[in-house]
Scaffold this motif. Structure first.
Motif, PDB file in Angstrom:
ATOM      1  N   GLY A  82      46.389  16.878 133.530  1.00 22.55           N
ATOM      2  CA  GLY A  82      46.610  15.725 132.657  1.00 22.55           C
ATOM      3  C   GLY A  82      48.098  15.551 132.416  1.00 22.55           C
ATOM      4  N   HIS A  83      48.467  14.451 131.755  1.00 27.72           N
ATOM      5  CA  HIS A  83      49.897  14.303 131.441  1.00 27.72           C
ATOM      6  C   HIS A  83      50.119  13.823 130.020  1.00 27.72           C
ATOM      7  CE1 HIS A  83      50.281   9.839 131.877  1.00 27.72           C
ATOM      8  NE2 HIS A  83      49.331   9.968 132.772  1.00 27.72           N
ATOM      9  N   LEU A  84      51.254  14.258 129.465  1.00 26.12           N
ATOM     10  CA  LEU A  84      51.581  13.978 128.066  1.00 26.12           C
ATOM     11  C   LEU A  84      52.676  12.928 127.917  1.00 26.12           C
ATOM     12  CD1 LEU A  84      51.526  17.684 126.823  1.00 26.12           C
ATOM     13  CD2 LEU A  84      49.743  15.956 126.487  1.00 26.12           C
ATOM     14  N   MET A 113      44.602   6.307 125.817  1.00 24.43           N
ATOM     15  CA  MET A 113      43.777   6.232 127.024  1.00 24.43           C
ATOM     16  C   MET A 113      44.483   6.889 128.206  1.00 24.43           C
ATOM     17  SD  MET A 113      42.115   2.613 128.100  1.00 24.43           S
ATOM     18  CE  MET A 113      40.339   2.497 128.182  1.00 24.43           C
ATOM     19  N   ASP A 114      45.786   6.767 128.235  1.00 22.61           N
ATOM     20  CA  ASP A 114      46.595   7.216 129.394  1.00 22.61           C
ATOM     21  C   ASP A 114      47.769   8.037 128.907  1.00 22.61           C
ATOM     22  OD1 ASP A 114      47.937   7.507 131.781  1.00 22.61           O
ATOM     23  OD2 ASP A 114      48.667   5.450 131.828  1.00 22.61           O
ATOM     24  N   ASP A 115      47.715   9.322 128.847  1.00 23.83           N
ATOM     25  CA  ASP A 115      46.625  10.159 129.286  1.00 23.83           C
ATOM     26  C   ASP A 115      46.417  11.248 128.242  1.00 23.83           C
ATOM     27  OD1 ASP A 115      44.727  10.859 131.351  1.00 23.83           O
ATOM     28  OD2 ASP A 115      46.065  12.479 131.929  1.00 23.83           O
ATOM     29  N   LYS A 116      46.970  10.972 127.003  1.00 24.67           N
ATOM     30  CA  LYS A 116      46.868  11.988 125.953  1.00 24.67           C
ATOM     31  C   LYS A 116      45.415  12.189 125.514  1.00 24.67           C
ATOM     32  CE  LYS A 116      51.549  11.498 124.147  1.00 24.67           C
ATOM     33  NZ  LYS A 116      52.422  10.941 123.106  1.00 24.67           N
ATOM     34  N   ASN A 147      55.745  14.119 133.403  1.00 25.78           N
ATOM     35  CA  ASN A 147      56.517  13.152 134.184  1.00 25.78           C
ATOM     36  C   ASN A 147      55.639  12.348 135.143  1.00 25.78           C
ATOM     37  OD1 ASN A 147      58.637  13.174 137.015  1.00 25.78           O
ATOM     38  ND2 ASN A 147      59.055  11.977 135.211  1.00 25.78           N
ATOM     39  N   GLU A 148      54.380  12.123 134.754  1.00 23.98           N
ATOM     40  CA  GLU A 148      53.498  11.387 135.663  1.00 23.98           C
ATOM     41  C   GLU A 148      53.963   9.946 135.835  1.00 23.98           C
ATOM     42  OE1 GLU A 148      50.446   8.803 137.160  1.00 23.98           O
ATOM     43  OE2 GLU A 148      51.226   8.687 135.138  1.00 23.98           O
ATOM     44  N   GLU A 149      54.406   9.346 134.740  1.00 19.20           N
ATOM     45  CA  GLU A 149      54.688   7.908 134.756  1.00 19.20           C
ATOM     46  C   GLU A 149      55.946   7.548 135.539  1.00 19.20           C
ATOM     47  OE1 GLU A 149      52.539   5.937 133.951  1.00 19.20           O
ATOM     48  OE2 GLU A 149      51.285   6.760 132.351  1.00 19.20           O
ATOM     49  N   THR A 150      56.828   8.485 135.747  1.00 19.02           N
ATOM     50  CA  THR A 150      58.077   8.141 136.426  1.00 19.02           C
ATOM     51  C   THR A 150      58.375   9.076 137.597  1.00 19.02           C
ATOM     52  OG1 THR A 150      59.301   9.365 134.725  1.00 19.02           O
ATOM     53  CG2 THR A 150      59.167   6.992 134.450  1.00 19.02           C
ATOM     54  N   PRO A 172      42.005  13.756 134.915  1.00 18.94           N
ATOM     55  CA  PRO A 172      41.342  12.734 134.099  1.00 18.94           C
ATOM     56  C   PRO A 172      42.293  11.562 133.875  1.00 18.94           C
ATOM     57  CG  PRO A 172      42.197  14.443 132.666  1.00 18.94           C
ATOM     58  CD  PRO A 172      42.570  14.834 134.085  1.00 18.94           C
ATOM     59  N   ASP A 173      42.826  11.012 134.944  1.00 21.98           N
ATOM     60  CA  ASP A 173      43.876   9.993 134.836  1.00 21.98           C
ATOM     61  C   ASP A 173      43.657   8.891 135.855  1.00 21.98           C
ATOM     62  OD1 ASP A 173      46.247   8.919 133.764  1.00 21.98           O
ATOM     63  OD2 ASP A 173      47.461   9.828 135.341  1.00 21.98           O
ATOM     64  N   GLY A 174      42.403   8.558 136.109  1.00 22.89           N
ATOM     65  CA  GLY A 174      42.073   7.493 137.043  1.00 22.89           C
ATOM     66  C   GLY A 174      40.897   6.738 136.481  1.00 22.89           C
TER      67      GLY A 174
HETATM   68 ZN   LIG Z   1      48.348   8.219 133.541  1.00 19.54          ZN
END
Ligand SMILES: [Zn+2]
Length: 459
Positions: A82-84, A113-116, A147-150, A172-174
């Motif tokens: 997951g990502h914070l 929802m994304d992604d906390k 750093n998922e978003e960038t 859990p990010d899709g």
């Molecule tokens: Zn995400």
């Protein structure tokens, strides 16, 4: 008591923790010596790791790039990734974007929802497994990315610094059911230097906003003496998408299209392609004319790369998709930025060299390139079948694996697929103002994720 009953016991505390996590603004900030993605993501990571430790899990902070917590014993490990970090809040919110308010059966805020939301749900799903005392054959590790978003440099760091590769797992990010195929994505820029001497000079070229957006607007401005301008205007074919207009030193041509995401370029209409098609017959210097002709005839408004001969196809994910996202230029150069996505079972070598050599033949040089591999995990793989079965039994929805043109976090580590958290038909609020999530959906996810972790660890 079964696992579900233990999950039930975690719900209240999970929600409280999620509120606290949402209240930490973890948009990427300026890197410091300590915080590679800025203070916000690091603060959020440390908060969650402290929480995980207090719940009795083994934890590790991997040099402030990411961290993980783990439970269980065994040689093999199941990973949940997951990502914070979150995308910037942006404009248009009706309340504080980092409020974490719980109201009307929803929780509000950037990252819910994304992604906390999904990530914190997984943390408490793991707590439920621990408290149930059910035996595990494999360890379960939750990876907390920042750093998922960038760019997913968090997971790159983990991998390159000896991070254990999971036996299998999910992010859990899709969306549900399971995304087992993701096209390979190439962003490439091609530039051609030009020298113009004739009666008609390109002064500026602009179109589009980003690699991954089908451009809705493009414009070229030319310097030209008046008699030639009049001649060109007379011969030019305007329509509802292409307009030519005379201005002080010459004329300009504007093209309109329709914006769409580059993973589904056929839903849009490429304004840059339209512009090049309308410019290719102008009496330009040979060098520039050849470039426009090439771009018009080999790409134009095509979305599969037919004329370039790269219209690859596989049965799992369909055709290659192609988008000419950005164009720029002036008297001395023109540049285009392409986003193309090849089918999930194929590779970079099947398309990129062919595309590049054609650009090279017309005097273009590649000035930038980013490539993300495709992802494909056979639908019949045990763990994918297991995830589909759990999903079906918990929701009643049809258990189908699917391939997409976009890229999820799953690409960042081997043996991972995207699994949830969004159910078919749900409104997608990720990256939008007023992001929120229904609490009953979060709880349903927590039940699915608890069961998925437990069964993957024991299959
Ligand atoms: Zn995400």
């Amino acid at each position: 008591m079964d696992l579900k009953a233990y999950v039930e016991l975690q719900k209240e505390e999970m929600l409280k923790t999620l509120q606290e996590v949402v209240r930490i603004n973890s948009v990427r900030g300026e890197a410091t010596e300590k915080a590679p993605f800025g203070e916000g993501p690091l603060k959020c990571l440390n908060f969650v790791l402290d929480k995980a430790e207090s719940l009795g899990f083994k934890t590790k902070n991997v040099d402030n790039y990411m961290g993980w917590c783990e439970y269980g014993e065994g040689d093999e490990m199941i990973a949940i990734m997951g990502h914070l970090d979150v995308v910037p809040e942006g404009a248009g919110w009706d309340r504080d974007p980092f409020s974490g308010d719980v109201e009307n059966g929803n929780i509000y805020g950037r990252g819910t929802m994304d992604d906390k939301g999904p990530t914190v749900s997984c943390l408490y799903a793991l707590k439920a497994i621990k408290e149930s005392g059910l035996p595990l054959k494999r360890r379960i590790r939750i990876l907390f990315g920042t750093n998922e978003e960038t760019g997913s440099d968090d997971m790159r760091y983990y991998r390159e610094n000896g991070g254990e590769i999971p036996f299998c797992g999910f992010t859990p990010d899709g969306e549900y059911p399971v995304i087992n195929g993701e096209k390979g994505i190439i962003n490439a820029a091609f530039r051609k230097n030009i020298s113009q001497k004739g009666d008609l000079i390109l002064k500026s070229l602009e179109g589009g906003t980003a690699y991954n957006v089908v451009p809705a607007y493009a414009k070229a401005v030319f310097e030209c003496k008046e008699s030639l301008t009049d001649e060109i205007l007379k011969a030019f074919k305007e329509d509802e998408f292409i307009k030519i207009s005379k201005d002080s030193g010459g004329f300009s041509v504007e093209a309109k299209g329709l914006e769409a995401h580059a993973s589904t370029p056929e839903k849009g209409d490429n304004a840059i392609g339209r512009l090049f098609i309308s410019l290719k017959n102008l009496p330009l210097d040979e060098d520039l004319k050849d470039a426009f002709k090439f771009l018009a005839e080999k790409i134009g408004r095509e979305t599969k790369g037919e004329s370039l001969g790269i219209n690859l196809h596989d049965d799992v994910s369909g055709y290659l998709s192609l988008n000419m996202g950005v164009a720029s230029g002036d008297e001395n150069y023109i540049e285009v930025k392409l986003n193309y996505r090849y089918p999930v079972t194929l590779s970079y070598e099947n398309c990129a060299p062919k595309l590049e050599s054609q650009f090279a033949d017309h005097g273009f040089e590649k000035t930038e390139e980013k490539h993300k591999n495709s992802l494909f995990v056979d639908e019949n793989t045990d763990f994918v079948q297991k995830l589909l079965k759990i999903y079906h039994e918990e929701t009643g929805f049809k258990p189908e694996a699917k391939s997409i043109g976009g890229g999820t976090y799953a690409k960042a580590l081997p043996n991972i697929v995207a699994f949830g958290p969004i159910f078919p038909g749900d409104e997608v609020r990720e990256h939008l103002p007023n992001e929120y999530w229904e609490i009953d959906k979060i709880f349903l996810n927590m039940e699915i994720y608890a069961r998925a972790m437990y069964e993957l660890a024991n299959s």
